[in-house]
Design an enzyme around this catalytic site. Structure first.
Site, PDB file in Angstrom:
ATOM      1  N   TYR A 131      -2.713  -1.339  10.471  1.00  0.00           N
ATOM      2  CA  TYR A 131      -2.662  -1.522   9.010  1.00  0.00           C
ATOM      3  C   TYR A 131      -1.337  -0.996   8.450  1.00  0.00           C
ATOM      4  O   TYR A 131      -0.644  -1.674   7.689  1.00  0.00           O
ATOM      5  CB  TYR A 131      -3.843  -0.793   8.378  1.00  0.00           C
ATOM      6  CG  TYR A 131      -3.969  -0.950   6.870  1.00  0.00           C
ATOM      7  CD1 TYR A 131      -4.614  -2.062   6.323  1.00  0.00           C
ATOM      8  CD2 TYR A 131      -3.457   0.012   5.998  1.00  0.00           C
ATOM      9  CE1 TYR A 131      -4.741  -2.195   4.938  1.00  0.00           C
ATOM     10  CE2 TYR A 131      -3.585  -0.118   4.623  1.00  0.00           C
ATOM     11  CZ  TYR A 131      -4.232  -1.226   4.094  1.00  0.00           C
ATOM     12  OH  TYR A 131      -4.359  -1.358   2.728  1.00  0.00           O
ATOM     13  N   SER A 178       0.858  -1.186   0.000  1.00  0.00           N
ATOM     14  CA  SER A 178       0.000   0.000   0.000  1.00  0.00           C
ATOM     15  C   SER A 178       0.890   1.231   0.000  1.00  0.00           C
ATOM     16  O   SER A 178       2.073   1.145   0.387  1.00  0.00           O
ATOM     17  CB  SER A 178      -0.868  -0.008   1.269  1.00  0.00           C
ATOM     18  OG  SER A 178      -1.440   1.260   1.497  1.00  0.00           O
TER      19      SER A 178
END
Ligand code: NAD
Length: 269
Positions: free
Chosen positions: A167, A154
């Site tokens: 995350y 990401s």
């Protein structure tokens, strides 16, 4: 239909929705036989629908239920795929989730769930894939590389994310997992790379695009002024799995409409 991945077997984790479904469709279009992984019976209908779309378009594939955070289930999925198709050539470590919370309110369960799927899941699947690549050895009739692993990271392996520390930590760790594997297995012609998406329109980030106001606010982060689509990631995944990218390993490739050029500084900071 193209032929870049003809004759290759690709496992895509978390492929019953979003980016994973997009990657599965793109890889099937490029000639791969795709394994559409999904975590539980509740996502089986969605996985079946992705497979049907692929088969209707002339592609090949199968579905495979497995929670990627469970060692025995991952081992079983790889064994099933090898039994059905002889080997695995490509792993796309895509499964992921969020359990957002202010850090001082984050529970151990929220932390462990995210690390368990996003990081440990990638470890377990990459380990099985590398074991299979080493067992089988080169397959020059389908690819120069003995095996390819693509980790779905990401922009948050680079950009810190308040309210999402679990995350962002999982994605930061994927960078080091990916690069360590690229270093350890490069001499066996195993290529390992990461895709780092920005904002892609999928169920994981629905609140960021479901209203015009949310979408407008998201656009302040994206110089290219559009939200990404799973197909954008599918195109890159096919390239990274194909021999066209044979000299790329250990790389994090950002695909984000420019999010990581920090639009907030466009007017001088
Ligand atoms: P998504 O929610 O549609 O996809 C995630 C998939 O992972 C789902 O299909 C889900 O069933 C599966 N999954 C969850 N837990 C699992 C488990 N234990 N075992 C197997 N599968 C499991 O969202 P998405 O956006 O398509 O996310 C895919 C990947 O892309 C994730 O790793 C996510 O972190 C990453 N990502 C997404 C974006 C974005 O903007 N959408 C941005 C950067 C990174």
């Amino acid at each position: 239909m193209s032929t870049e991945l003809q004759g290759q077997i690709a496992i895509i984790t978390g492929a019953s929705s979003g980016i994973g479904a997009g990657v599965a469709k793109s890889m099937a279009q490029a000639g791969a036989t795709v394994v559409i992984n999904y975590p539980s019976p509740s996502s089986q209908p969605a996985a079946d629908a992705v497979l049907k779309e692929i088969i209707d378009a002339g592609g090949k594939g199968m579905t495979a239920q497995c929670d990627v955070s469970k060692e025995d289930e991952v081992a079983r999925m790889f064994a099933d795929v090898v039994a059905a198709h002889g080997t695995v050539d490509i792993l796309v470590n895509n499964a992921g989730l969020q359990r957002d919370a202010k850090f001082h309110e984050m529970t151990l369960d929220q932390w462990n769930t995210v690390i368990g799927v996003n990081l440990t899941g990638q470890f377990l699947c990459a380990r099985e894939a590398i074991r299979e690549f080493l067992r089988r050895g080169p397959r020059p009739e389908v690819s120069v590389a003995t095996g390819k692993i693509i980790c779905m990271s990401s922009v948050h392996e680079l950009i810190p994310w308040a309210g999402h520390a679990n995350y962002a930590s999982s994605k930061g760790a994927i960078k080091m997992l990916m690069q360590s594997l690229a270093q350890e297995y490069g001499d066996r012609q195993i290529r390992v790379n990461s895709i780092c998406p920005g904002a892609i329109q999928t169920p994981i980030n629905k609140p960021a695009w479901e209203t015009p106001q949310a979408l407008n606010s998201l656009m302040t982060l994206i110089p290219y002024n559009r939200i990404g689509q799973p197909q954008d990631i599918g195109n890159l995944a096919v390239f990274l799995a194909s021999d066209k990218s044979d000299y790329i390993t250990g790389a994090s490739i950002f695909i984000d409409g420019g999010m990581t050029v920090f639009e907030g500084f466009a007017t001088g900071g």
